[in-house]
Motif scaffolding. Structure first.
Motif, PDB file in Angstrom:
ATOM      1  N   ASN A 249      17.586 -11.229  35.050  1.00  0.00           N
ATOM      2  CA  ASN A 249      18.965 -11.918  35.884  1.00  0.00           C
ATOM      3  C   ASN A 249      19.156 -11.025  37.290  1.00  0.00           C
ATOM      4  OD1 ASN A 249      21.679 -11.963  36.986  1.00  0.00           O
ATOM      5  ND2 ASN A 249      21.977 -13.098  35.006  1.00  0.00           N
TER       6      ASN A 249
ATOM      7  N   ASN B 230      19.521 -17.693  40.218  1.00  0.00           N
ATOM      8  CA  ASN B 230      19.791 -16.122  40.184  1.00  0.00           C
ATOM      9  C   ASN B 230      19.040 -15.511  39.025  1.00  0.00           C
ATOM     10  OD1 ASN B 230      21.244 -15.968  42.640  1.00  0.00           O
ATOM     11  ND2 ASN B 230      23.167 -16.263  41.442  1.00  0.00           N
ATOM     12  N   HIS B 231      18.161 -16.170  38.563  1.00  0.00           N
ATOM     13  CA  HIS B 231      17.073 -15.652  37.484  1.00  0.00           C
ATOM     14  C   HIS B 231      15.788 -16.061  37.689  1.00  0.00           C
ATOM     15  CE1 HIS B 231      21.191 -16.522  35.362  1.00  0.00           C
ATOM     16  NE2 HIS B 231      20.674 -15.659  34.498  1.00  0.00           N
TER      17      HIS B 231
END
Length: 286
Positions: free
Chosen positions: A270, A221-222
């Motif tokens: 992010n 998720n980054h």
């Protein structure tokens, strides 16, 4: 948001392929280039890499270029999978290659060719499943191959129209990263207007404008920026005025409170909470 175990590497196009005659440039390609990062994320030079040049109008030549580039990096197991129809995506050989690959690399060209010939097929299902569930599995794509990763995919449109309704054509992509809309060759081809309209249509999604020879490593998720250029992020979640839905085609649009960020090599974003981590000024170049 589901925890994804695999890695995506969208690239803005025209990435260094190590074909410069000057030894200095070749060494930089091997040590720092985007394709070096692709190989590293896939597990190194022994990784099974499958190149899919489906988007290209000259798939044979493009496939050979990537074979040369990955060979220059020392890779031993590179295969070109030339998919030209949905039937090709259902062939046993195609399915086995995708099942066994450590990395699948989509070339540039026309992103609609990727979705038309791969979306909804067995290899598409395998790609999505492996990306979601297998740590170390890499899907990379340059230009069209990057844009096709999105669910809401920019399929084309005029870059010369500043901010006109209808300047962007949207289509369904492969759905690998549904939180993002990706555009490529962003700076060189002046594509600010068309990604702005895309974000106006889908304000809950984050627009990503990738410069050439610039990419993202997306995992957990980054994402982190790699390469020599910039990435412009378009965050439309707090847009205050958006007249896209009420305008006629060809009409100039207005959009207020569209947040933008300009990031470069080593900066991070992010995807879940939309927070940015900028590389400190005093940090060494990555």
């Amino acid at each position: 948001m589901q925890k994804i175990k695999g890695t995506l590497i969208p690239i803005g196009g025209n990435e260094d392929k190590g074909i410069e005659a000057d030894e200095m440039y070749t060494l930089e390609f091997i040590d720092e280039g985007i394709l070096y990062h692709v190989v590293k994320e896939a597990g190194g030079i022994d990784a099974e890499i499958v190149v899919i040049p489906t988007a290209s109008s000259i798939p044979v030549e493009v496939g050979e270029n990537y074979l040369t580039a990955f060979t220059t990096l020392g890779c031993n197991n590179v295969t070109v999978l030339d998919i030209r129809s949905k039937e090709d995506s259902e062939k046993e050989n195609s399915i086995e290659l995708i099942k066994n690959a450590d990395c699948v690399m989509f070339s540039g060209g026309d992103q609609s060719k990727i979705t038309d010939k791969i979306s909804g097929t067995t290899i598409h299902t395998i790609l999505v499943d492996r990306y979601k569930n297998e740590k170390g599995f890499v899907i990379a794509g340059t230009s069209a191959g990057a844009m096709a990763m999105a669910k809401e995919m920019i399929a084309g449109g005029s870059a010369s129209e500043s901010f006109i309704k209808g300047a962007v054509n949207m289509y369904k992509g492969l759905g690998l990263i549904p939180e993002l809309i990706i555009d490529t060759h962003f700076i060189k081809r002046g594509r600010f207007g068309r990604i702005s309209e895309a974000v106006a249509q889908f304000p809950k999604l984050i627009g990503i404008g990738l410069a050439e020879d610039t990419g993202l490593i997306i995992k957990n998720n980054h994402f982190e920026i790699i390469g020599s250029g910039m990435v412009i992020i378009f965050d439309g979640r707090k847009i205050k005025h958006n007249n896209h839905s009420v305008l006629k085609e060809g009409t100039p649009m207005s959009l207020t409170n569209l947040k933008t960020h300009i990031l470069s090599n080593g900066d991070r974003f992010n995807i879940k909470n939309k927070k940015i981590e900028v590389l400190p000024i005093e940090a060494p170049f990555i």
